[in-house]
Structures are given as structure tokens and as C-alpha cells.
Design a protein around this motif. Structure first.
Motif, mmCIF file in Angstrom:
data_model
loop_
_atom_site.group_PDB
_atom_site.id
_atom_site.type_symbol
_atom_site.label_atom_id
_atom_site.label_comp_id
_atom_site.label_asym_id
_atom_site.label_seq_id
_atom_site.Cartn_x
_atom_site.Cartn_y
_atom_site.Cartn_z
ATOM 1 N N VAL A 1 0.804 -1.434 -0.088
ATOM 2 C CA VAL A 1 -0.275 0.251 0.253
ATOM 3 C C VAL A 1 0.660 1.386 -0.230
ATOM 4 C CG1 VAL A 1 -1.825 1.611 0.873
ATOM 5 C CG2 VAL A 1 -1.681 -1.009 0.541
ATOM 6 N N THR A 2 1.888 1.237 0.572
ATOM 7 C CA THR A 2 2.971 2.437 0.661
ATOM 8 C C THR A 2 3.481 2.992 -0.576
ATOM 9 O OG1 THR A 2 3.409 1.853 2.690
ATOM 10 C CG2 THR A 2 4.796 3.334 1.699
ATOM 11 N N ARG A 3 3.861 1.460 -1.006
ATOM 12 C CA ARG A 3 4.412 2.185 -2.448
ATOM 13 C C ARG A 3 3.710 2.431 -3.573
ATOM 14 N NH1 ARG A 3 6.646 -2.642 -2.478
ATOM 15 N NH2 ARG A 3 5.351 -4.146 -3.120
ATOM 16 N N GLU A 4 2.252 1.956 -3.261
ATOM 17 C CA GLU A 4 1.574 2.182 -4.375
ATOM 18 C C GLU A 4 0.816 3.966 -3.894
ATOM 19 O OE1 GLU A 4 -1.824 -0.282 -3.953
ATOM 20 O OE2 GLU A 4 -1.163 -1.659 -5.040
ATOM 21 N N LEU A 5 0.889 4.194 -3.025
ATOM 22 C CA LEU A 5 0.695 5.785 -2.561
ATOM 23 C C LEU A 5 1.881 6.661 -2.924
ATOM 24 C CD1 LEU A 5 -1.192 4.774 1.088
ATOM 25 C CD2 LEU A 5 -1.961 5.631 -0.555
ATOM 26 N N ARG A 6 3.204 6.159 -2.438
ATOM 27 C CA ARG A 6 3.905 6.760 -3.182
ATOM 28 C C ARG A 6 3.819 7.080 -4.919
ATOM 29 N NH1 ARG A 6 9.007 3.454 -0.459
ATOM 30 N NH2 ARG A 6 9.269 4.346 1.521
ATOM 31 N N ALA A 7 3.690 6.011 -5.494
ATOM 32 C CA ALA A 7 3.498 5.878 -6.968
ATOM 33 C C ALA A 7 2.236 6.891 -7.162
ATOM 34 C CB ALA A 7 3.018 4.626 -7.459
ATOM 35 N N GLN B 1 3.892 15.442 6.523
ATOM 36 C CA GLN B 1 5.391 16.340 5.925
ATOM 37 C C GLN B 1 6.765 16.001 6.427
ATOM 38 O OE1 GLN B 1 3.839 20.646 6.681
ATOM 39 N NE2 GLN B 1 2.604 20.632 5.196
ATOM 40 N N ASP B 2 7.045 16.070 7.420
ATOM 41 C CA ASP B 2 8.095 15.465 8.469
ATOM 42 C C ASP B 2 8.486 13.901 7.901
ATOM 43 O OD1 ASP B 2 8.227 18.633 9.372
ATOM 44 O OD2 ASP B 2 7.246 17.041 11.672
ATOM 45 N N ASN B 3 7.645 13.285 7.224
ATOM 46 C CA ASN B 3 8.398 12.063 7.081
ATOM 47 C C ASN B 3 7.431 11.972 6.182
ATOM 48 O OD1 ASN B 3 9.240 11.060 9.944
ATOM 49 N ND2 ASN B 3 7.540 11.665 10.362
ATOM 50 N N PRO B 4 8.541 12.719 4.687
ATOM 51 C CA PRO B 4 7.842 12.408 3.302
ATOM 52 C C PRO B 4 7.911 11.008 2.806
ATOM 53 C CG PRO B 4 9.552 13.666 3.046
ATOM 54 C CD PRO B 4 9.369 13.536 4.899
ATOM 55 N N GLY B 5 6.579 10.642 2.151
ATOM 56 C CA GLY B 5 6.820 8.892 2.071
ATOM 57 C C GLY B 5 6.869 7.961 2.708
ATOM 58 N N GLU B 6 6.240 8.546 4.146
ATOM 59 C CA GLU B 6 6.305 7.409 5.202
ATOM 60 C C GLU B 6 4.635 7.362 5.595
ATOM 61 O OE1 GLU B 6 7.990 4.788 5.737
ATOM 62 O OE2 GLU B 6 10.170 6.471 4.406
ATOM 63 N N SER B 7 4.084 5.817 4.642
ATOM 64 C CA SER B 7 2.793 6.073 5.561
ATOM 65 C C SER B 7 2.523 5.751 7.067
ATOM 66 C CB SER B 7 2.083 4.635 4.598
ATOM 67 O OG SER B 7 2.665 3.441 5.586
ATOM 68 N N GLU B 8 1.062 6.737 6.660
ATOM 69 C CA GLU B 8 0.667 6.671 8.254
ATOM 70 C C GLU B 8 -1.062 6.686 8.747
ATOM 71 O OE1 GLU B 8 0.096 10.335 12.182
ATOM 72 O OE2 GLU B 8 1.832 9.966 10.625
ATOM 73 N N ILE B 9 -1.224 5.886 9.362
ATOM 74 C CA ILE B 9 -2.809 5.616 9.793
ATOM 75 C C ILE B 9 -3.347 6.449 10.263
ATOM 76 C CG2 ILE B 9 -4.394 4.464 10.812
ATOM 77 C CD1 ILE B 9 -2.770 2.206 10.853
ATOM 78 N N PHE B 10 -4.584 7.658 10.116
ATOM 79 C CA PHE B 10 -4.724 8.400 10.471
ATOM 80 C C PHE B 10 -6.514 8.952 10.171
ATOM 81 C CE2 PHE B 10 -3.483 9.843 6.840
ATOM 82 C CZ PHE B 10 -4.112 10.468 5.967
ATOM 83 N N PRO B 11 -7.491 9.550 10.537
ATOM 84 C CA PRO B 11 -8.795 9.578 10.012
ATOM 85 C C PRO B 11 -9.069 10.531 9.338
ATOM 86 C CG PRO B 11 -8.760 10.209 12.199
ATOM 87 C CD PRO B 11 -7.655 10.073 11.731
ATOM 88 N N GLY B 12 -9.814 10.054 8.596
ATOM 89 C CA GLY B 12 -10.103 10.502 7.422
ATOM 90 C C GLY B 12 -10.702 12.254 7.143
#
Length: 551
Positions: A39-45, A240-251
Motif C-alpha cells: 500500500v505504501t508503494r502504491e500511495l507513493r506512486a 510533511q516531516d516524514n515524506p513518503g512514510e505511510s501513517e494511519i489517521f482519520p480521513g
């Protein structure tokens, strides 16, 4: 205490759970990690695609504005506006406005076109009330900004959409800055390019301005909102402090999402790519629930089998436990019946044999115990009493006096001590015989015992001497007891000689005092009182008065 049945059940459950859960948890953790990485790879793409498309779109718009800035109409119009010819100025402004409106109609992505002079004054615009666009201070003189200027995208309340403004200087033929052409574009024109409907992975792209407002989204319903939607500032800052790193949060709608962010410098936009958590892990959650259900069924089967096995073992053991409990409580009339021919049957048979043997031994033990108790009682009596008179002996007397001295030291309540001597006993013993003498001593001891209270103590000190301990008694009260004893022993009928013998007593009386710190001192004082009674003529009680207490 846990029973064997519960231990068998617990062992069966643990033997099933530990390997199953261990392997299952390991497999699901690895699967979850793999899903997260994919998922992280797909979100980066997805974010990179949106960033690339935004960059290309911005370059295209800059190119369009630059082409328009080289228009002869703009150059001539701005050249004349700098000359003090009022009629020509008004005419040229109308020409510029007409030109800008005609260009505006041809460009669908443009919201407005505005021409300003070097003093940032509006010369002409495609609309009647142009939106103010902030330009860098001293932009004409600053050579580093003489190229195109991209105004940071923001939410435009007038157009109820996100806009991007590009400013390009208008140059004269000799490259002198006459003014600038400012073109405002509708960012919604790039919405269809944020995601490739065929190649892009699933997910949603959000474009945020510097105030964390969502200016544009690949989801049409969010982009067409009348008011901008804001995300939590701390969340955006963390992404923004962790660009490209996925995180779970409320949408946006408070549903759980997985997302990451990239910050674009030209234009200054934060790009967030996210995807619904439930859609990602739906298959994983379904497999997890199926695994839990399967483990539950297996546990139920194993527990049932373990329960039956434990029941087959525990029931015979419970019968033996109940029978043993009766034996422990003293009921030896226990006998078990069994039809089993296994180890439990053999154990039951041996239990019955043991019970028979216990009943036989119990009878022998009871008889021996009765005899032992009688002997113990006799030994205890002999250890503390005088064999002739039945009063306490001298060893017991010493313990009693020491105890009374300790009590007196604690509570200061006095006790009295009487030393009694049978007058001329040696003469009586020699004249009447030893048997008569022993009978006289025994009778005197009985009469002494009957003349004192149950809380007092009487002992044979030795020969024809007796000592009495009267608890919590003064010398005055002790004198009365002494006289009562003398009157009771005055005439004793002796069965050995069938005669009545006149017996007199000499009695010394003292009261406990603070100076009596030991047994020896106390007995010495009462012995002195007895000596005074004998010296005064015998057949009397001599009382040694206590010393007066110092004030």
C-alpha cells in the motif's frame, strides 16, 4: 487447588492454542506487513504521479502566459499608458480590455487576465472587478524575479474554487519592463489528471495549501464543495516531516485511512495520497475472523474430549477422596465397591484393605492412649505435688513465688506469705510413731487447704513446715486466715492410735515489699517471722508489719 480434570483441560487448550496462535499470529503479522509495504508503494506512486502531473500542468500554464505576454497589443498598450496622452490612454485601455476578454473566452482554464504596470496598478482586466494578486515587493527592480512568478495556490472565495495565479513581465522591444500579465487559472482543470483511471493504483489524492485547506481532490464531491475542508495541522505537519512514510489517521469523513504526503515547492502544495483502511484490510480481516472461528471450533472439540477423559479419571478419584475425608474425620467404617479391573480398581481394593487395617490399629491405639493419658496425669501430679500431703511441692512453690513477685513488680498489688510449723512435731512423731506423725501432717495439710481461697496456694516446704501464698492480700487479712487455720487444727483425731491429738501451730506472716527482689529474700523474711512466733512461746501467729511507704 485445581483438580486433575481442570489441569487436563487447561493442558489440552494450551497445547492447541500455543502452536496455532503462534503460527497464526506470525503469518498474519507478515501478511499485514506485506500489505502495508504494498500500500505504501502504491500511495507513493499515486502521489508521484499527481506531483508530476501538477508540475507539467503548471509549466504548460506558464508557457501559455509567456506567449500571451509577448502579444503586440499588450506591449503597445503598456507603452502608451506610460505617456501623458489621456485620450490615447483611455482608448488603449479599452483595446487591452477587449483583447483580454477575447483571450479569456478562448481559454477555458482561465478565470481572469489582468495587466498591471510597474507600480502594480491595474491597467486592464478581463473582468470588471479583478481579484487582487499579491506580487513580491520591488518585483520590477529585482533581477532575480524578472522571470515568471507563480503565486501560491489558495482557495479563492470569489470563485469558490482553488486558483493558481501566474505573473509574467511584459517587456518592450529593448527588454524594458513595462508591466506584468497576471493570469488566474482554475485548479479544477487538473483534477482529471491527478489520477490515471487505468494505470493509477486505487486511492485518493488531496492537494493542500499552506493553511492545510484541501484545495483539490481526485474525489469530485470534495473538490466541488462550497467551502474548503481543513485537515488537522499536527497530522499534516507529521506527514510533511516524514515524506513518503505511510501513517494511519482519520480521513475527511472520520473513517480510518492510510496515507502519506509529499511537499511540492513549485507550486508550494502539499500532496497527500490516502486509501480507505477497511478496503485495504477487508480480505485480511475476513481471513483473521475465519482463523479465529476455526480455532474456536478446534478448542471446543479438544475441550470436549479433554473433559470426557478427565471425567473418566476424576470420578473414581473423587470417591476415594470422599472416603479418605471420612477416615480423616475419624469414620473408619468406610468401604468402596468397584467393578473396574484397571489401576483404579486395584487402588480401590488396596484402599479397602488399608481401611480394615486402620480399624484394627485404631482399637489398639485407643487402649494405649487411655493408659498413656492416665500415666501422664499421674506424672504431672507427682511432678508438682507432695506425695504425702497432696499440696504443692517445693519446686512448684518456687515457681509460684517467682510469678507472684513478677506480678507485684508490674501492678504493685501486695500478696501475703505464711510459713507454718507444727509445734513439737518431732516429739509427737517419736511418741506416737511415724504412721501417726504422717497422719497428723496429712490432716493438717487438708485443713490448711480448706481454709484458703481457690486463688491462693499451699505447699509443703519441708518436714512439718508449710508455706501459703495469699494473692492480693495484706498482712491484716492474712492474720485472720492464720487464726482460722490454728483453730481448725487444734484437735485432730488420729485413726492410727484412735485418739484425739492436740496440735498447735506457729505461723510467721509477711507482706510483699519492693525490697523482695528474689525468692531468697522473701523466704528469709517469712522465716524470720516464724522464728519470732516460736520465740514468743509457739502456738501463735507473728505478723511482720510492712515498712511505711515514703511520701
Amino acid at each position: 487447588m485445581k483438580s486433575i480434570k481442570s489441569k487436563i483441560i487447561i493442558f489440552s487448550i494450551l497445547a492447541t492454542l500455543i502452536p496455532s496462535l503462534g503460527l497464526g499470529i506470525l503469518a498474519f503479522q507478515q501478511n499485514e506487513q506485506m500489505i502495508s509495504e504494498n500500500v505504501t508503494r502504491e500511495l507513493r506512486a499515486l502521489a508521484n504521479h499527481a506531483s508530476r502531473e501538477l508540475d507539467l500542468w503548471t509549466k504548460d500554464q506558464i508557457y501559455i502566459v509567456r506567449e500571451l505576454s509577448t502579444s503586440k497589443v499588450l506591449i503597445e498598450g503598456l507603452s502608451l499608458t506610460s505617456q501623458p496622452q489621456k485620450n490615447k490612454l483611455i482608448t488603449r485601455q479599452k483595446v487591452l480590455e477587449h483583447y483580454l476578454k477575447s483571450v479569456h473566452k478562448k481559454l477555458e482554464t482561465v478565470l481572469e487576465l489582468t495587466v498591471i504596470n510597474t507600480e502594480s496598478e491595474v491597467i486592464a482586466s478581463s473582468i470588471e472587478s479583478p481579484t487582487p494578486v499579491p506580487l513580491p515587493q520591488n518585483w520590477p527592480e529585482n533581477s532575480s524575479i524578472q522571470g515568471s512568478v507563480v503565486i501560491p495556490p489558495h482557495w479563492n472565495a470569489h470563485y469558490t474554487t482553488a486558483t493558481l495565479s501566474i505573473s509574467v513581465p511584459v517587456l518592450s522591444i529593448d527588454d524594458f519592463i513595462l508591466g506584468a500579465l497576471i493570469v488566474t487559472f482554475d485548479l479544477r482543470n487538473i483534477q482529471s489528471s491527478l489520477k490515471d483511471s487505468i494505470k493509477s493504483p486505487p486511492g485518493e489524492v488531496l492537494l493542500l495549501d499552506k493553511d492545510d485547506n484541501i484545495m483539490l481532490a481526485s474525489n469530485i464531491s470534495v473538490s466541488n464543495a462550497d467551502n474548503p475542508v481543513s485537515l488537522d495541522h499536527e497530522l499534516v505537519q507529521r506527514l510533511q516531516d516524514n515524506p513518503g512514510e505511510s501513517e494511519i489517521f482519520p480521513g475527511l469523513h472520520q473513517q480510518k485511512v492510510i496515507g502519506l504526503a509529499y511537499a511540492s515547492e513549485k507550486p508550494p502544495i502539499t500532496i497527500i495520497a490516502n486509501r480507505d483502511y477497511e478496503s485495504i484490510y477487508a480480505a485480511w480481516i475476513q481471513q483473521r475472523n475465519l482463523f479465529i472461528g476455526l480455532i474456536s471450533v478446534i478448542l471446543l472439540i479438544v475441550t470436549t474430549i479433554a473433559f470426557r477423559m478427565g471425567h473418566a479419571i476424576v470420578i473414581p478419584l473423587q470417591r476415594l477422596i470422599c472416603a479418605t475425608e471420612k477416615i480423616v474425620k475419624g469414620d473408619l467404617n468406610v468401604e468402596l465397591t468397584t467393578t473396574q479391573r484397571n489401576e483404579m480398581g486395584q487402588l480401590t481394593l488396596m484402599f479397602n484393605q488399608m481401611t480394615d487395617k486402620l480399624r484394627q490399629n485404631q482399637a489398639e491405639i485407643d487402649a494405649a492412649s487411655t493408659a498413656m493419658q492416665l500415666k501422664n496425669q499421674l506424672l504431672e501430679t507427682l511432678s508438682i505435688t507432695d506425695s504425702l500431703t497432696g499440696l504443692y511441692n517445693r519446686n512448684k512453690l518456687n515457681l509460684i513465688i517467682n510469678d507472684q513477685l513478677a506480678r507485684y513488680a508490674r501492678n504493685k498489688r501486695p500478696f501475703a506469705v505464711l510459713m507454718i510449723d507444727v509445734d513439737y512435731f518431732k516429739t509427737l512423731n517419736d511418741s506416737l510413731g511415724h504412721i501417726a506423725g504422717d497422719e497428723i501432717l496429712t490432716t493438717v495439710a487438708k485443713k490448711i487447704f480448706h481454709c484458703i481461697r481457690s486463688v491462693d496456694f499451699a505447699a509443703r516446704y519441708g518436714g512439718d513446715e508449710f508455706i501459703l501464698i495469699l494473692t492480693e492480700t495484706t498482712v491484716d487479712e492474712a492474720v485472720k486466715t492464720a487464726e482460722r487455720i490454728r483453730s481448725h487444727v487444734a484437735n485432730i483425731y488420729c485413726t492410727a492410735i484412735h485418739e484425739t491429738v492436740n496440735v498447735t501451730l506457729s505461723i510467721g506472716i509477711i507482706q510483699s515489699e519492693p525490697e523482695d527482689t528474689s525468692l531468697t529474700l522473701l523466704l528469709s523474711r517469712v522465716d524470720s517471722a516464724l522464728y519470732e512466733a516460736k520465740h514468743a512461746g509457739r502456738n501463735q501467729a507473728y505478723c511482720m508489719q510492712p515498712k511505711p511507704t515514703a511520701a
